[in-house]
Design an enzyme around this catalytic site. Structure first.
Site, PDB file in Angstrom:
ATOM      1  N   LYS A   4     -92.113 -56.906  89.508  1.00 49.90           N
ATOM      2  CA  LYS A   4     -93.096 -57.799  90.567  1.00 49.90           C
ATOM      3  C   LYS A   4     -93.441 -59.208  90.107  1.00 49.90           C
ATOM      4  O   LYS A   4     -93.412 -59.344  88.911  1.00 49.90           O
ATOM      5  CB  LYS A   4     -93.890 -56.637  90.858  1.00 49.90           C
ATOM      6  CG  LYS A   4     -94.900 -56.349  89.862  1.00 49.90           C
ATOM      7  CD  LYS A   4     -95.538 -55.229  90.382  1.00 49.90           C
ATOM      8  CE  LYS A   4     -96.837 -54.629  89.364  1.00 49.90           C
ATOM      9  NZ  LYS A   4     -96.445 -53.487  88.710  1.00 49.90           N
ATOM     10  N   SER A  58    -101.142 -54.806  81.133  1.00 54.70           N
ATOM     11  CA  SER A  58    -101.095 -55.343  82.600  1.00 54.70           C
ATOM     12  C   SER A  58    -102.778 -55.456  82.818  1.00 54.70           C
ATOM     13  O   SER A  58    -103.405 -56.239  82.368  1.00 54.70           O
ATOM     14  CB  SER A  58    -100.472 -54.159  83.197  1.00 54.70           C
ATOM     15  OG  SER A  58    -100.407 -54.844  84.680  1.00 54.70           O
ATOM     16  N   HIS A  59    -102.978 -54.548  84.055  1.00 46.68           N
ATOM     17  CA  HIS A  59    -104.379 -54.795  84.735  1.00 46.68           C
ATOM     18  C   HIS A  59    -105.317 -54.006  83.862  1.00 46.68           C
ATOM     19  O   HIS A  59    -106.705 -54.045  84.259  1.00 46.68           O
ATOM     20  CB  HIS A  59    -104.376 -54.064  86.092  1.00 46.68           C
ATOM     21  CG  HIS A  59    -103.984 -52.674  86.108  1.00 46.68           C
ATOM     22  ND1 HIS A  59    -102.680 -52.294  85.772  1.00 46.68           N
ATOM     23  CD2 HIS A  59    -104.694 -51.777  86.178  1.00 46.68           C
ATOM     24  CE1 HIS A  59    -102.611 -51.044  85.978  1.00 46.68           C
ATOM     25  NE2 HIS A  59    -103.787 -50.551  86.413  1.00 46.68           N
ATOM     26  N   ASP A  73    -102.901 -60.197  87.972  1.00 45.63           N
ATOM     27  CA  ASP A  73    -103.533 -59.345  86.962  1.00 45.63           C
ATOM     28  C   ASP A  73    -103.018 -59.874  85.454  1.00 45.63           C
ATOM     29  O   ASP A  73    -102.524 -61.028  85.269  1.00 45.63           O
ATOM     30  CB  ASP A  73    -102.873 -58.114  87.269  1.00 45.63           C
ATOM     31  CG  ASP A  73    -101.422 -57.837  86.610  1.00 45.63           C
ATOM     32  OD1 ASP A  73    -100.676 -58.899  86.924  1.00 45.63           O
ATOM     33  OD2 ASP A  73    -100.995 -56.895  86.498  1.00 45.63           O
ATOM     34  N   ASP A 108    -100.933 -59.405  83.208  1.00 43.83           N
ATOM     35  CA  ASP A 108     -99.420 -60.144  82.750  1.00 43.83           C
ATOM     36  C   ASP A 108     -98.871 -60.758  83.911  1.00 43.83           C
ATOM     37  O   ASP A 108     -97.920 -60.995  83.920  1.00 43.83           O
ATOM     38  CB  ASP A 108     -98.761 -58.818  82.645  1.00 43.83           C
ATOM     39  CG  ASP A 108     -98.413 -57.725  83.310  1.00 43.83           C
ATOM     40  OD1 ASP A 108     -99.349 -57.705  84.254  1.00 43.83           O
ATOM     41  OD2 ASP A 108     -97.478 -57.082  83.344  1.00 43.83           O
ATOM     42  N   ASP A 128     -97.814 -60.115  87.132  1.00 41.82           N
ATOM     43  CA  ASP A 128     -96.767 -59.390  87.952  1.00 41.82           C
ATOM     44  C   ASP A 128     -97.749 -59.032  89.382  1.00 41.82           C
ATOM     45  O   ASP A 128     -96.805 -58.624  90.630  1.00 41.82           O
ATOM     46  CB  ASP A 128     -96.106 -58.213  87.303  1.00 41.82           C
ATOM     47  CG  ASP A 128     -97.118 -57.118  86.848  1.00 41.82           C
ATOM     48  OD1 ASP A 128     -98.160 -57.279  86.842  1.00 41.82           O
ATOM     49  OD2 ASP A 128     -96.150 -56.192  86.091  1.00 41.82           O
ATOM     50  N   ARG A 129     -98.880 -58.846  89.311  1.00 42.34           N
ATOM     51  CA  ARG A 129     -99.367 -58.276  90.546  1.00 42.34           C
ATOM     52  C   ARG A 129     -99.973 -59.545  91.409  1.00 42.34           C
ATOM     53  O   ARG A 129    -100.339 -60.504  90.900  1.00 42.34           O
ATOM     54  CB  ARG A 129    -100.469 -57.439  90.337  1.00 42.34           C
ATOM     55  CG  ARG A 129    -100.253 -56.249  89.714  1.00 42.34           C
ATOM     56  CD  ARG A 129    -101.533 -55.102  89.484  1.00 42.34           C
ATOM     57  NE  ARG A 129    -101.132 -53.921  88.891  1.00 42.34           N
ATOM     58  CZ  ARG A 129    -101.556 -52.638  89.003  1.00 42.34           C
ATOM     59  NH1 ARG A 129    -102.824 -52.778  90.037  1.00 42.34           N
ATOM     60  NH2 ARG A 129    -101.233 -51.665  88.653  1.00 42.34           N
TER      61      ARG A 129
HETATM   62  C1  VG1 Z   1     -99.915 -48.172  88.617  1.00 41.83           C
HETATM   63  C2  VG1 Z   1     -99.638 -48.469  89.899  1.00 41.83           C
HETATM   64  C3  VG1 Z   1     -98.211 -48.868  90.094  1.00 41.83           C
HETATM   65  C4  VG1 Z   1     -97.744 -49.889  89.196  1.00 41.83           C
HETATM   66  C5  VG1 Z   1     -98.395 -49.560  87.749  1.00 41.83           C
HETATM   67  C6  VG1 Z   1     -97.852 -50.767  86.719  1.00 41.83           C
HETATM   68  O1  VG1 Z   1     -99.385 -47.050  88.177  1.00 41.83           O
HETATM   69  O2  VG1 Z   1    -100.243 -47.545  90.706  1.00 41.83           O
HETATM   70  O3  VG1 Z   1     -97.848 -48.881  91.168  1.00 41.83           O
HETATM   71  O4  VG1 Z   1     -96.425 -49.895  89.188  1.00 41.83           O
HETATM   72  O5  VG1 Z   1     -99.574 -49.329  87.746  1.00 41.83           O
HETATM   73  O6  VG1 Z   1     -98.466 -51.808  87.306  1.00 41.83           O
HETATM   74  P1  VG1 Z   1    -100.186 -45.655  87.855  1.00 41.83           P
HETATM   75  O7  VG1 Z   1     -99.092 -44.597  87.246  1.00 41.83           O
HETATM   76  O8  VG1 Z   1    -101.412 -45.834  87.125  1.00 41.83           O
HETATM   77  O9  VG1 Z   1    -100.575 -45.307  89.345  1.00 41.83           O
HETATM   78  V1  VG1 Z   1     -99.035 -52.944  86.129  1.00 41.83           V
HETATM   79  O10 VG1 Z   1     -99.062 -54.522  86.978  1.00 41.83           O
HETATM   80  O11 VG1 Z   1    -100.343 -52.406  85.542  1.00 41.83           O
HETATM   81  O12 VG1 Z   1     -97.893 -53.072  84.874  1.00 41.83           O
HETATM   82 CO    CO Z   2     -99.224 -55.881  85.745  1.00 47.42          CO
END
Ligand code: VG1
Ligand code: CO
Length: 548
Positions: free
Chosen positions: A381, A118-119, A282, A284, A286-287
């Site tokens: 998302k 992801s990010h 981001d 993947d 979804d953000r």
């Molecule tokens: C973070 C965010 C959370 C989101 C998750 C996955 O998690 O706070 O809101 O759902 O990333 O997003 P954490 O546990 O690090 O706070 V993604 O777009 O990185 O899959």
């Molecule tokens: Co993501």
């Protein structure tokens, strides 16, 4: 088909976090590591979801980061050896997280594997990840991820076949052992769904009228989606999507759509010839970060504004059944729900907690403070969808985005909001800080914290209203007089040390004070939050690494 059973020793660290298993690339490259996790997944499914993958259709894609292709080939061989009937693979093994969800749903697949961290940054020294989606197209719920972890602790062998790499770069159908492989267009199913949700004719009119969008894909997976949807289908000028070519290392950048890592977008929207609206997604897809000419729109505000304007989108013309937000997300959307007379829910962090509410029709829109917004159109998302939602509002209301935001605050009041992240912490120190706070919870109500009085404190626990499942220790909430709130929790997506997240929220009803800068409006609360948890004493940190 010659199935080989290869013995292995379990890896102790394969417990999925907030969103799948995330580790450094080098960890995933260890011999047998991907195999151990994916075989554990296949082993866990019969009990966790009631059925095995044998004979089923699965979906496979990823965000294109370094190791995507290698992992895909390993996983395809494991799928064949475990009797998967058919696998739909995005061309070049690309599928954004929301597109994977769309394909699982439209093709009625049994589940899907998305390769993404992801990010998190990518490249050989960056991060990699594997997550599993179940048949509703949403992230595996906790009982499934825990079952995978349980299997990973006991696994003794994995099954694979000997086969040459599957060519993934052109649309075709072929076989791998007894398994059918179909290479699909990663964008088509998703784009078709978007056309059913939004009024594309109206959006074409918006661009025909000279409206200018800048969409920054940050060299992650959304480039091809943005070019196809904004430029080709909606007629926005070529160049609307920038940094649109997915690269294995995201061109050395950090595919996290926030003002720090998408600084180019923020600068473009602040320039004299700024486009009307800006957005970024981001790794993947979804953000979403959305940006007006007055600067970034806080994700919690964006969620509330989408809720208040939902009827402008054809998909929501009957209104919303309900809304949900993750616990640390600001309560701006709760006010909208109250005004609309619809229920609102508060879930733990992570998209997997929205799935049952969406499936049951109890909510139609949901979001997180971390730039995640989505709806009942999928079970993830969805970044591009959120941008199309905003464009739909702008196309009908003919007001600048900044004016829509300011008008929303005038009507509902403003929730000033920020997240302070303390990164790369020794895990034991970060946990000790939370333990200490947790122990003090019973004594906190009634105490003064700086200029404010603490009205309530708890360790957030959640019971899913649909299936009754529970999740404990989801963050410590401190309620303060006057509608202020502090939340502390540890990240479940990092791959290096621990990250403490401190979420700050303060409500302001008076429109004369809505124009303050967020940092100034929250300075007092930030100090209270740091003192209350003794962040300096416990962690030796006097300022956060990231303010989002
Ligand atoms: C973070 C965010 C959370 C989101 C998750 C996955 O998690 O706070 O809101 O759902 O990333 O997003 P954490 O546990 O690090 O706070 V993604 O777009 O990185 O899959
Ligand atoms: Co993501």
């Amino acid at each position: 088909m010659d199935i080989r059973t290869i013995a292995l020793t379990p890896f102790p660290d394969q417990r999925p976090g907030t969103s799948g298993l995330r580790k450094k690339v080098a960890v995933f490259q260890r011999p047998g590591y991907v195999e151990a996790f994916v075989q554990s997944l296949f082993d866990a499914l019969p009990e966790a979801v009631g059925d095995a993958v044998a004979g089923k259709t699965l979906v496979l894609g990823g965000d294109g980061r370094f190791f995507n292709d290698d992992a895909a080939q390993i996983i395809l061989r494991l799928m064949a050896a475990n009797g998967v009937g058919r696998v739909l693979v995005g061309r070049n093994c690309l599928l954004s997280t929301p597109a994977a969800s769309a394909v699982i749903r439209s093709r009625r697949a049994f589940g899907g594997i998305v390769l993404s961290a992801s990010h998190n940054p990518g490249g050989p020294h960056g991060d990699f990840g594997i997550k599993y989606d179940v048949a509703n197209g949403g992230p595996a719920p906790e009982r499934v991820t825990e079952a995978i972890y349980h299997c990973s602790r006991q696994i003794a062998a994995y099954r694979t076949i000997d086969a040459a790499p599957v060519p993934l770069d052109r649309l075709c159908r072929l076989r791998l052992g007894d398994m059918a492989v179909e290479i699909i267009d990663p964008v088509a199913d998703y784009a078709e769904l978007m056309e059913r949700i939004f009024d594309f004719e109206r959006l074409r009119d918006l661009f025909r009228g000279g409206f200018r969008l800048r969409f920054d894909a940050l060299h992650a997976v959304t480039g091809p989606y943005a070019s196809e949807i904004f430029e080709r289908r909606l007629g926005a000028p070529v160049g609307t999507a920038v940094n649109a070519e997915p690269l294995p290392d995201f061109a050395g950048g950090h595919p996290d759509p926030n003002p720090t890592y998408a600084a180019g977008l923020i600068a473009a929207l602040a320039a004299p010839d700024a486009p009307d609206f800006g957005a970024a997604s981001d790794g993947d897809g979804d953000r979403n970060m959305v940006v007006s000419r007055a600067g970034p729109i806080a994700p919690s505000d964006s969620l509330a504004i989408l809720a208040a304007n939902a009827r402008l989108v054809p998909w929501f013309k009957e209104g919303l059944s309900g809304v949900a937000r993750s616990m640390p997300t600001s309560r701006a959307v709760d006010r909208v729900a109250a005004a609309l007379g619809i229920p609102h829910y508060e879930t733990p962090t992570g998209w997997k907690f929205f799935g049952s509410l969406l499936d049951a029709g109890q909510i139609a829109l949901c979001g997180e403070e971390s730039a995640g917004t989505g709806s009942n159109h999928l079970r993830e998302k969805d970044g591009i969808w959120a941008v199309l939602f905003w464009l739909s509002i702008l196309a009908v209301r003919h007001e600048p985005a900044a004016e829509i935001v300011a008008g929303h605050w005038r009507r509902f009041g403003r929730h000033f909001y920020a997240r302070h992240d303390y990164e790369y912490l020794p895990a034991d120190r970060a946990e000790a800080l939370l333990d200490r706070l947790r122990d003090r919870i019973p004594a906190l109500p009634g105490q003064r914290a700086g200029a404010l009085v603490i009205e309530g404190a708890d360790d957030f626990a959640y019971t899913d209203p649909v299936d009754g499942s529970t999740a404990m220790h989801q963050g410590i909430r401190i309620e303060l007089a006057g509608g202020a709130r502090i939340v502390y929790r540890l990240s479940g997506t990092g791959t290096e040390g621990a990250t403490l997240r401190v979420y700050l929220e303060r409500f302001e009803a008076d429109p004369a004070r809505h124009g303050q800068a967020t940092g100034a409006a929250l300075a007092g609360l930030a100090e209270i939050a740091a003192n209350l948890a003794d962040i300096a004493g416990m962690l030796g940190r006097t300022r956060p690494d990231v303010v989002a």
